[in-house]
Design a protein around this motif. Structure first.
Motif, short mmCIF file in Angstrom:
data_model
loop_
_atom_site.label_atom_id
_atom_site.label_comp_id
_atom_site.label_asym_id
_atom_site.label_seq_id
_atom_site.Cartn_x
_atom_site.Cartn_y
_atom_site.Cartn_z
N SER A 1 -37.51 -103.42 -13.28
CA SER A 1 -37.09 -102.26 -14.06
C SER A 1 -35.77 -101.74 -13.49
CB SER A 1 -38.14 -101.14 -14.00
OG SER A 1 -38.12 -100.49 -12.75
N GLY A 2 -35.09 -100.96 -14.28
CA GLY A 2 -33.85 -100.34 -13.85
C GLY A 2 -33.30 -99.51 -14.98
N HIS A 3 -32.47 -98.52 -14.62
CA HIS A 3 -31.97 -97.64 -15.66
C HIS A 3 -30.50 -97.27 -15.48
CE1 HIS A 3 -34.06 -95.26 -12.49
NE2 HIS A 3 -32.91 -94.60 -12.49
N ARG A 4 -29.84 -97.78 -14.46
CA ARG A 4 -28.45 -97.38 -14.24
C ARG A 4 -27.44 -98.21 -15.03
NH1 ARG A 4 -27.54 -93.26 -11.03
NH2 ARG A 4 -28.97 -92.80 -9.32
N THR A 5 -27.60 -99.53 -15.01
CA THR A 5 -26.58 -100.35 -15.64
C THR A 5 -27.15 -101.66 -16.17
OG1 THR A 5 -24.55 -101.64 -15.23
CG2 THR A 5 -25.97 -101.22 -13.34
N PRO A 6 -26.79 -102.04 -17.40
CA PRO A 6 -27.23 -103.33 -17.92
C PRO A 6 -26.66 -104.50 -17.13
CG PRO A 6 -25.68 -102.27 -19.44
CD PRO A 6 -26.04 -101.26 -18.40
N GLU A 7 -25.59 -104.29 -16.40
CA GLU A 7 -25.01 -105.34 -15.58
C GLU A 7 -26.04 -105.89 -14.61
OE1 GLU A 7 -21.09 -106.02 -12.70
OE2 GLU A 7 -21.89 -104.01 -13.00
N ALA A 8 -26.81 -105.00 -13.98
CA ALA A 8 -27.83 -105.43 -13.03
C ALA A 8 -28.92 -106.24 -13.74
CB ALA A 8 -28.43 -104.22 -12.33
N HIS A 9 -29.35 -105.76 -14.89
CA HIS A 9 -30.38 -106.48 -15.65
C HIS A 9 -29.91 -107.88 -16.01
CE1 HIS A 9 -32.37 -102.66 -15.84
NE2 HIS A 9 -33.25 -103.04 -16.75
N ASN A 10 -28.69 -107.96 -16.49
CA ASN A 10 -28.19 -109.25 -16.95
C ASN A 10 -28.04 -110.24 -15.80
OD1 ASN A 10 -28.13 -108.00 -19.42
ND2 ASN A 10 -25.91 -107.78 -19.51
N TRP A 11 -27.60 -109.76 -14.64
CA TRP A 11 -27.50 -110.65 -13.47
C TRP A 11 -28.88 -111.15 -13.05
CZ3 TRP A 11 -29.53 -110.54 -8.54
CH2 TRP A 11 -29.07 -111.55 -7.70
N LEU A 12 -29.85 -110.26 -13.04
CA LEU A 12 -31.20 -110.68 -12.67
C LEU A 12 -31.74 -111.71 -13.66
CD1 LEU A 12 -32.64 -107.20 -11.64
CD2 LEU A 12 -32.47 -109.19 -10.13
N LEU A 13 -31.53 -111.47 -14.94
CA LEU A 13 -32.04 -112.39 -15.95
C LEU A 13 -31.41 -113.77 -15.85
CD1 LEU A 13 -32.10 -110.02 -19.05
CD2 LEU A 13 -34.10 -111.07 -17.97
N GLU A 14 -30.11 -113.80 -15.58
CA GLU A 14 -29.39 -115.06 -15.60
C GLU A 14 -29.39 -115.79 -14.25
OE1 GLU A 14 -28.48 -116.26 -18.37
OE2 GLU A 14 -28.66 -114.46 -19.62
N GLU A 15 -29.43 -115.02 -13.16
CA GLU A 15 -29.27 -115.64 -11.85
C GLU A 15 -30.36 -115.27 -10.83
OE1 GLU A 15 -25.24 -115.75 -10.20
OE2 GLU A 15 -24.50 -114.90 -12.08
N GLY A 16 -30.53 -113.97 -10.59
CA GLY A 16 -31.37 -113.56 -9.47
C GLY A 16 -32.86 -113.68 -9.70
N PHE A 17 -33.32 -113.44 -10.93
CA PHE A 17 -34.75 -113.37 -11.22
C PHE A 17 -35.01 -114.04 -12.56
CE2 PHE A 17 -38.40 -109.96 -10.88
CZ PHE A 17 -39.35 -110.94 -11.06
N PRO A 18 -34.68 -115.34 -12.69
CA PRO A 18 -34.78 -116.00 -13.99
C PRO A 18 -36.20 -116.17 -14.50
CG PRO A 18 -34.26 -117.58 -12.27
CD PRO A 18 -34.15 -116.23 -11.64
N ASP A 19 -37.21 -116.04 -13.61
CA ASP A 19 -38.59 -116.17 -14.04
C ASP A 19 -39.23 -114.83 -14.37
OD1 ASP A 19 -38.32 -115.65 -11.29
OD2 ASP A 19 -40.31 -116.45 -10.82
N ALA A 20 -38.43 -113.78 -14.49
CA ALA A 20 -38.95 -112.47 -14.89
C ALA A 20 -39.68 -112.61 -16.22
CB ALA A 20 -37.84 -111.45 -15.00
N GLU A 21 -40.85 -112.02 -16.29
CA GLU A 21 -41.66 -112.11 -17.51
C GLU A 21 -41.57 -110.87 -18.37
OE1 GLU A 21 -45.62 -114.31 -16.64
OE2 GLU A 21 -45.04 -113.35 -14.74
N ALA A 22 -41.19 -109.74 -17.79
CA ALA A 22 -41.09 -108.49 -18.54
C ALA A 22 -40.08 -107.58 -17.86
CB ALA A 22 -42.45 -107.80 -18.62
#
Length: 343
Positions: free
Chosen positions: A183-204
């Motif tokens: 989860s996060g609420h400050r910046t979509p930049e963090a979400h996008n990095w996690l989705l693409e690189e840091g946490f690609p197996d995130a399920e939700a």
């Protein structure tokens, strides 16, 4: 430049949101179980979980005026069809989880799904918060467990390097967690990095979804299409901007008196329609806080009687809020002036 309604065309917005929203809520039917009526359920992406479309915010369960009201909030939610509950260690340093252990798990655990979260910055603290949460909630497993409130790309990198994600994966293998995400609420930049690189197996993923968001560093425009493409489950929070849409400037602040401040709710958009806006997008559930039992009842009624917005209704709501939303100040949790300095 981050996408906003000022920098993308109407057609691009339609492709990013309207088409996706078409399947968000429209094959739903209410059901029942041994406890009674159940709100319509939606699929939470690749988790395969079917979650009720309203989820009470666990912080506000803990914030109720007294323990008796916290119990009543849980009971009212069950009565009105909720089967998906939110909490986190950060909500009263485990107090919200304790309330679930006292009033939710003993009677209802087999019928409900629970989401909790860790703000742990390293493997040890993440594990401690997880194990503590299991004890406090009196349960053997948590349905969905999130790396909580990731503030930036740097924050995400630091937590992963310190072993937080590895610890969540281990706990999933152990059966103590069924699904993982962030989860996060400050910046979509963090979400996008996690989705693409840091946490690609995130399920939700839990993120802000509200009528002001498209006008400033938008999660809806920048992140929602990525989530849909990857079939990552989407949970909406801050549907009223954590009181920012009411004119508040800090979490929990109720906001300006009606007609006197910069609030867009309820001057331009009703609370009901603000929730309808989020539920009309491809989200599995809205995770919404309620300050008291009356407000909780109203929010539950909105969820029960939900009717999706048409594209024109949605666009009109965004336009009504755009002037006040474009600086980001209304969404104070992601407003530039509220962000911690980067190191």
């Amino acid at each position: 430049m981050k996408a906003t309604l000022n920098t993308i065309s109407r057609r691009e917005f339609a492709l990013a949101v309207s088409t996706l929203a078409g399947g968000a809520a429209f094959a739903e039917t209410p059901s029942s179980d041994k406890l009674g009526y159940v709100l319509p359920r939606r699929r939470l992406g690749k988790t395969g979980m079917m979650v009720t479309r309203f989820c009470p915010g666990g912080m506000h369960i803990e914030w109720m005026p007294n323990e008796a009201d916290s119990q009543k909030a849980i009971e009212l939610s069950i009565e009105k069809g909720v089967r998906f509950f939110d909490t986190a260690y950060a909500y009263g340093r485990g107090r919200s989880e304790e309330l679930y252990g006292k009033f939710l798990s003993p009677k209802y655990r087999e019928h409900v799904q629970i989401m909790s979260k860790t703000v742990g910055k390293d493997a040890k603290s993440a594990r401690q918060q997880l194990e503590g949460g299991l004890r406090r909630m009196k349960t053997d497993y948590i349905d969905l467990y999130l790396m909580h409130a990731v503030d930036s790309v740097e924050d995400g990198k630091a937590r992963i390097q310190a072993g937080v994600l590895e610890e969540l994966r281990k706990a999933k293998d152990e059966g103590k967690i069924r699904h993982i995400g962030f989860s996060g609420h400050r910046t979509p930049e963090a979400h996008n990095w996690l989705l693409e690189e840091g946490f690609p197996d995130a399920e939700a993923v839990l993120m802000p979804i509200n009528v002001a968001d498209p006008s400033y560093e938008s999660f809806i425009l920048n992140t929602l299409p990525r989530l849909m493409k990857k079939d990552v489950g989407v949970l909406a929070m801050k549907t009223l901007g954590n009181a920012g849409l009411l004119g508040g400037t800090r979490g929990g602040v109720k906001g300006d008196p009606v007609g006197t401040g910069r609030a867009v709710v309820p001057q331009l958009v009703s609370v009901r329609d603000a929730h309808r806006f989020a539920l009309s997008l491809p989200v599995a559930a809205i995770v919404a806080g309620s300050n008291d039992l009356k407000q909780l009842g109203e929010n539950l009624d909105t969820a029960k009687n939900f009717l999706p917005l048409t594209p024109s209704e949605r666009d009109a709501m965004i336009a009504a809020c755009a002037e006040q939303g474009k600086t980001g100040e209304m969404e104070f949790y992601k407003w530039q002036g509220m962000r911690p300095k980067r190191t």
